[in-house]
Design a protein around this motif. Structure first.
Motif, PDB file in Angstrom:
ATOM      1  N   TYR A 177       0.838  -1.203   0.000  1.00 50.25           N
ATOM      2  CA  TYR A 177       0.000   0.000   0.000  1.00 50.25           C
ATOM      3  C   TYR A 177       0.873   1.253   0.000  1.00 50.25           C
ATOM      4  O   TYR A 177       1.599   1.518   0.961  1.00 50.25           O
ATOM      5  N   LYS A 178       0.798   1.992  -1.111  1.00 52.76           N
ATOM      6  CA  LYS A 178       1.473   3.284  -1.224  1.00 52.76           C
ATOM      7  C   LYS A 178       0.427   4.271  -1.696  1.00 52.76           C
ATOM      8  O   LYS A 178      -0.068   4.165  -2.813  1.00 52.76           O
ATOM      9  N   LYS A 179       0.099   5.228  -0.854  1.00 54.47           N
ATOM     10  CA  LYS A 179      -1.063   6.074  -1.107  1.00 54.47           C
ATOM     11  C   LYS A 179      -0.964   6.872  -2.405  1.00 54.47           C
ATOM     12  O   LYS A 179      -1.985   7.221  -2.982  1.00 54.47           O
ATOM     13  N   SER A 180       0.246   7.146  -2.868  1.00 52.50           N
ATOM     14  CA  SER A 180       0.383   7.889  -4.120  1.00 52.50           C
ATOM     15  C   SER A 180       0.186   7.007  -5.338  1.00 52.50           C
ATOM     16  O   SER A 180       0.185   7.494  -6.470  1.00 52.50           O
ATOM     17  N   HIS A 181       0.012   5.677  -5.102  1.00 56.32           N
ATOM     18  CA  HIS A 181      -0.146   4.740  -6.216  1.00 56.32           C
ATOM     19  C   HIS A 181      -1.495   4.015  -6.207  1.00 56.32           C
ATOM     20  O   HIS A 181      -1.689   3.082  -6.984  1.00 56.32           O
ATOM     21  N   VAL A 182      -2.410   4.433  -5.319  1.00 63.32           N
ATOM     22  CA  VAL A 182      -3.698   3.749  -5.258  1.00 63.32           C
ATOM     23  C   VAL A 182      -4.834   4.747  -5.440  1.00 63.32           C
ATOM     24  O   VAL A 182      -4.701   5.927  -5.121  1.00 63.32           O
TER      25      VAL A 182
ATOM     26  N   ALA B  19      -2.198  10.509 -11.983  1.00 59.44           N
ATOM     27  CA  ALA B  19      -2.492  10.943 -13.352  1.00 59.44           C
ATOM     28  C   ALA B  19      -1.983   9.935 -14.363  1.00 59.44           C
ATOM     29  O   ALA B  19      -2.689   9.566 -15.315  1.00 59.44           O
ATOM     30  N   ARG B  20      -0.756   9.463 -14.172  1.00 63.77           N
ATOM     31  CA  ARG B  20      -0.196   8.487 -15.108  1.00 63.77           C
ATOM     32  C   ARG B  20      -0.963   7.168 -15.052  1.00 63.77           C
ATOM     33  O   ARG B  20      -1.144   6.492 -16.067  1.00 63.77           O
ATOM     34  N   MET B  21      -1.441   6.806 -13.864  1.00 60.98           N
ATOM     35  CA  MET B  21      -2.217   5.578 -13.718  1.00 60.98           C
ATOM     36  C   MET B  21      -3.501   5.653 -14.541  1.00 60.98           C
ATOM     37  O   MET B  21      -3.844   4.724 -15.283  1.00 60.98           O
ATOM     38  N   LEU B  22      -4.229   6.764 -14.433  1.00 59.10           N
ATOM     39  CA  LEU B  22      -5.472   6.916 -15.183  1.00 59.10           C
ATOM     40  C   LEU B  22      -5.209   6.960 -16.678  1.00 59.10           C
ATOM     41  O   LEU B  22      -5.971   6.407 -17.474  1.00 59.10           O
ATOM     42  N   GLN B  23      -4.120   7.619 -17.082  1.00 57.47           N
ATOM     43  CA  GLN B  23      -3.832   7.705 -18.502  1.00 57.47           C
ATOM     44  C   GLN B  23      -3.542   6.331 -19.094  1.00 57.47           C
ATOM     45  O   GLN B  23      -3.937   6.023 -20.217  1.00 57.47           O
ATOM     46  N   ARG B  24      -2.870   5.484 -18.317  1.00 57.40           N
ATOM     47  CA  ARG B  24      -2.620   4.117 -18.788  1.00 57.40           C
ATOM     48  C   ARG B  24      -3.931   3.372 -18.982  1.00 57.40           C
ATOM     49  O   ARG B  24      -4.098   2.621 -19.943  1.00 57.40           O
ATOM     50  N   LEU B  25      -4.861   3.559 -18.048  1.00 53.62           N
ATOM     51  CA  LEU B  25      -6.130   2.850 -18.142  1.00 53.62           C
ATOM     52  C   LEU B  25      -6.953   3.328 -19.323  1.00 53.62           C
ATOM     53  O   LEU B  25      -7.650   2.546 -19.972  1.00 53.62           O
ATOM     54  N   MET B  26      -6.888   4.623 -19.624  1.00 47.95           N
ATOM     55  CA  MET B  26      -7.653   5.152 -20.754  1.00 47.95           C
ATOM     56  C   MET B  26      -6.995   4.822 -22.070  1.00 47.95           C
ATOM     57  O   MET B  26      -7.641   4.769 -23.112  1.00 47.95           O
ATOM     58  N   GLY B  27      -5.672   4.619 -22.056  1.00 42.94           N
ATOM     59  CA  GLY B  27      -4.960   4.292 -23.285  1.00 42.94           C
ATOM     60  C   GLY B  27      -4.530   5.546 -24.005  1.00 42.94           C
ATOM     61  O   GLY B  27      -5.176   6.592 -23.936  1.00 42.94           O
ATOM     62  N   ASN B  28      -3.401   5.450 -24.720  1.00 48.30           N
ATOM     63  CA  ASN B  28      -2.867   6.578 -25.477  1.00 48.30           C
ATOM     64  C   ASN B  28      -3.231   6.434 -26.939  1.00 48.30           C
ATOM     65  O   ASN B  28      -2.397   6.256 -27.799  1.00 48.30           O
ATOM     66  N   GLN B  29      -4.540   6.512 -27.226  1.00 51.85           N
ATOM     67  CA  GLN B  29      -4.993   6.233 -28.580  1.00 51.85           C
ATOM     68  C   GLN B  29      -5.111   7.483 -29.441  1.00 51.85           C
ATOM     69  O   GLN B  29      -5.490   7.418 -30.586  1.00 51.85           O
ATOM     70  N   GLY B  30      -4.831   8.615 -28.878  1.00 48.47           N
ATOM     71  CA  GLY B  30      -4.915   9.838 -29.663  1.00 48.47           C
ATOM     72  C   GLY B  30      -4.372  10.984 -28.845  1.00 48.47           C
ATOM     73  O   GLY B  30      -4.282  10.915 -27.627  1.00 48.47           O
ATOM     74  N   ALA B  31      -4.017  12.059 -29.525  1.00 49.86           N
ATOM     75  CA  ALA B  31      -3.389  13.175 -28.843  1.00 49.86           C
ATOM     76  C   ALA B  31      -4.263  13.717 -27.737  1.00 49.86           C
ATOM     77  O   ALA B  31      -3.795  14.112 -26.681  1.00 49.86           O
ATOM     78  N   PHE B  32      -5.580  13.775 -27.962  1.00 49.75           N
ATOM     79  CA  PHE B  32      -6.469  14.348 -26.959  1.00 49.75           C
ATOM     80  C   PHE B  32      -7.695  13.470 -26.755  1.00 49.75           C
ATOM     81  O   PHE B  32      -8.812  13.943 -26.624  1.00 49.75           O
ATOM     82  N   SER B  33      -7.504  12.162 -26.764  1.00 45.72           N
ATOM     83  CA  SER B  33      -8.622  11.252 -26.578  1.00 45.72           C
ATOM     84  C   SER B  33      -8.979  11.177 -25.103  1.00 45.72           C
ATOM     85  O   SER B  33      -8.129  11.223 -24.235  1.00 45.72           O
ATOM     86  N   GLY B  34     -10.269  11.032 -24.850  1.00 50.13           N
ATOM     87  CA  GLY B  34     -10.727  10.824 -23.489  1.00 50.13           C
ATOM     88  C   GLY B  34     -10.771  12.094 -22.667  1.00 50.13           C
ATOM     89  O   GLY B  34     -10.398  13.178 -23.109  1.00 50.13           O
ATOM     90  N   GLU B  35     -11.242  11.948 -21.424  1.00 52.52           N
ATOM     91  CA  GLU B  35     -11.362  13.099 -20.547  1.00 52.52           C
ATOM     92  C   GLU B  35     -11.234  12.679 -19.096  1.00 52.52           C
ATOM     93  O   GLU B  35     -11.657  11.592 -18.700  1.00 52.52           O
TER      94      GLU B  35
END
Length: 624
Positions: free
Chosen positions: A238-243, A293-309
């Motif tokens: 458990y690391k609070k900055s990673h959960v 932030a990086r965790m959420l971006q991985r989950l959303m995927g890097n499928q486009g320059a400005f995909s997702g929100e």
């Protein structure tokens, strides 16, 4: 875990943790022919399987989103673990005893992570049962007062920590857990008392639903811990900055909708999900940070320059505005567009659901505004816009915000909005924004001064820091280069020790060339050769490309003649380019005034033509 894991142990983990076994815990795999398996990618939403696993080589690769790697990489990404944590978890699963070089930091014995996870799971079940006990009346009343019934509590695994002091400890001791393990798990304290007492608890799970720790809310005035909310202390798992709380429930929907809603508390996550906002998560005991932030971006995927929100819900007070400004400072970690949703009445999602219904929570998210606009409006509030100097100061404060907007298509719109807010000419606003952007660029380009070191070796950088361009696998002009590398990586023994004469210059695409240069750096060996090539590759794009080439099927079952013909074909293309260039130079060379140079080039042309005929004969076995 501190220290460096022994390389041989990492190799043993890779060998024992079969990629198909690891992946099949998260993905339904079906035979795809050629010894490969296919399934729906867990990293992005898709209806047609493009996620391929090749057990014989120990790699996976998604031809839809480009994610790829080995069993360690897969567990890292699917469970949001660090490399070390992923190795440790697989080592615990496969019975590998890890040897770790000491760097002065804390050490964790082998198997501790698994024991902690097992203890957390048992504790979660214990707390859930206690919520129904007579002593948990205050906890049930609190939940009921927040609009959560028994079904909601069970869905989110909400529990209650008894006030006895050692209830959890005694229960887990009976299950075989030792006090030392429970202390390291953050479940009991050094003196043996339960860490949580007399509190409502929420289990904090990873994306794979494993319990990492707990968050607890105060219920009684005589609670010895003054903090209203208390979280599990930092542990090996458990690391609070990673959960993120709610990630286990929201992970698939975040990937499917390419949206994440970040709220501020456990009850807000519950209210959002029960209201139909099933992409809601919350940070645990700390502010939302770069790692989140990086965790959420991985989950959303890097499928486009400005995909997702990514949508943040903040209170409308000063604390909420400060939180928005903090998020804005880390906004460059997102590829997705970033928004803010604030309820005018100041209610958080939980109170909003309680007072105005579930539709109001959905409307709150629907009324989101771009983070840039929210920050810009709050920046302007600090200035007297009725005065000329006040408007000028406000412009200078807001200009850097607009200059940092990544989506350039939005810049003109924000320029006009800012000009309208300030009552100024749009050209004047544009000029100030341009100056702000120029100042920012100059700051980035200024060299960092440091004390020079005499005879300090300079490490050559063969590749740009930002990474190589990704080659289009459907580009027929590059098909031979791709096919040659596939054969080299998948069937290296079909080539001679000099790779049948292939050279780096034979590859025109920089990523393909980088892959071949990595191949050249690693002498072939029967054990883990492909892994060694991966380790020798410094560019991330080239490393991912190698994985794609390792799992991509070849056109037919290859033999030595097939490999030799491909090697000849890729060299033949380079010879054709050289001949074309040399003929062009000959046409520009005067045979009278530059007789010697013309003669040398003509002789070189003849040699190239001879070499081309030789390669043409050898390459007849290569397909078009």
């Amino acid at each position: 875990m501190a220290g460096r894991i022994n390389d041989e142990d990492i190799a043993l983990v890779r060998e024992r943790a079969r990629i198909d076994d690891v992946v099949s815990s998260h993905v339904t795999l079906k035979p795809a022919g050629g010894g490969s398996l296919k399934g729906l990618c867990p990293f992005h939403d898709e209806k047609t399987p493009s996620f391929q696993v090749t057990p014989a080589r120990g790699f996976y690769y998604c031809f839809g989103c480009g994610e790829g790697g080995d069993s360690i990489t897969f567990l890292q990404k699917v469970s949001n673990l660090s490399f070390t944590e992923s190795v440790q978890q697989l080592a615990d699963r496969t019975g590998v005893q890890l040897r770790i070089s000491d760097d002065g930091g804390p050490r964790h014995e082998p198997g501790l992570r698994v024991r902690i996870m097992e203890a957390n799971s048992a504790a979660s079940e214990f707390y859930s049962r206690q919520l129904l006990a007579p002593g948990a009346l205050a906890a049930r009343q609190m939940l009921d007062g927040r609009g959560f019934d028994r079904a909601a509590a069970e869905h989110f695994g909400v529990g209650y920590a008894p006030r006895g002091g050692r209830d959890l400890k005694n229960h887990l001791n009976r299950l075989g857990f030792k006090d030392a393990e429970l202390v390291k798990a953050g479940l009991i304290r050094e003196h043996g008392h339960d860490f949580f007492q007399g509190r409502v608890l929420w289990p904090i799970r990873d994306s794979g639903s494993a319990v990492l720790g707990f968050g607890a809310r105060k219920l009684f005035d005589d609670d010895r811990m003054p903090a209203k909310y208390l979280n599990t202390p930092e542990t090996p798992v458990y690391k609070k900055s990673h959960v993120l709380y709610g990630l286990d429930l929201a992970r698939r929907q975040i990937g499917k909708k390419s949206q994440a809603v970040v709220v501020e508390g456990y009850t807000d996550v519950m209210a959002a999900h029960l209201s139909g906002v099933d992409t809601a998560v919350a940070s645990c005991g700390t502010a939302f940070g770069d790692d989140h932030a990086r965790m959420l971006q991985r989950l959303m995927g890097n499928q486009g320059a400005f995909s997702g929100e990514v949508i943040f819900t903040f209170d409308g007070d000063q604390a909420g505005q400060n939180a928005a400004l903090k998020v804005f400072s880390g906004d460059q970690n997102f590829i997705a567009q970033t928004y803010v949703a604030i309820e005018p009445s100041g209610l958080d999602p939980c109170d909003l659901r309680l007072q105005q219904g579930e539709a109001a929570v959905r409307e709150l998210v629907g009324r989101r505004v771009p983070l840039y606009r929210f920050v810009m409006e709050n920046t302007l509030k600090g200035y007297d816009l009725d005065r000329v100097d006040g408007r000028l100061q406000a412009l200078r404060a807001a200009a850097p915000l607009i200059s940092s907007i990544r989506d350039t298509s939005l810049v003109n719109g924000y320029l006009r909005e800012l000009a309208s807010m300030l009552g100024m000419d749009v050209d004047e606003v544009r000029s100030e924004v341009t100056r702000a952007a120029r100042r920012k660029a100059n700051e980035k380009s200024e060299p960092r001064h440091r004390t020079p070191v005499v005879d300090e070796p300079v490490e050559p950088q063969s590749q740009p820091a930002q990474g190589l361009p990704w080659p289009d696998p459907a580009d027929r002009a590059l098909g031979v280069e791709r096919g040659t590398l596939k054969l080299m990586l998948q069937h290296p023994t079909l080539f001679d020790t000099a790779w049948d004469g292939v050279q780096p210059d034979d590859f025109t695409h920089p990523a393909y060339r980088a892959v071949f240069e990595s191949i050249l750096r690693v002498p072939w060996q029967p054990d883990r050769w492909a892994d060694k090539v991966q380790e020798a590759t410094t560019d991330e794009v080239a490393r991912q490309l190698e994985i794609a080439l390792l799992v991509e099927p070849v056109l037919r079952m290859p033999d030595e003649a097939y490999a030799t013909s491909y090697a000849a074909r890729v060299q033949l293309l380079r010879i054709d380019r050289d001949i074309k260039d040399l003929k062009s130079r000959l046409q520009r060379t005067n045979p009278v005034d530059q007789a010697s140079e013309h003669k040398q080039m003509f002789s070189a042309l003849l040699e190239l033509e001879v070499r081309r005929k030789q390669l043409q004969l050898v390459s007849l076995g290569a397909p078009d």
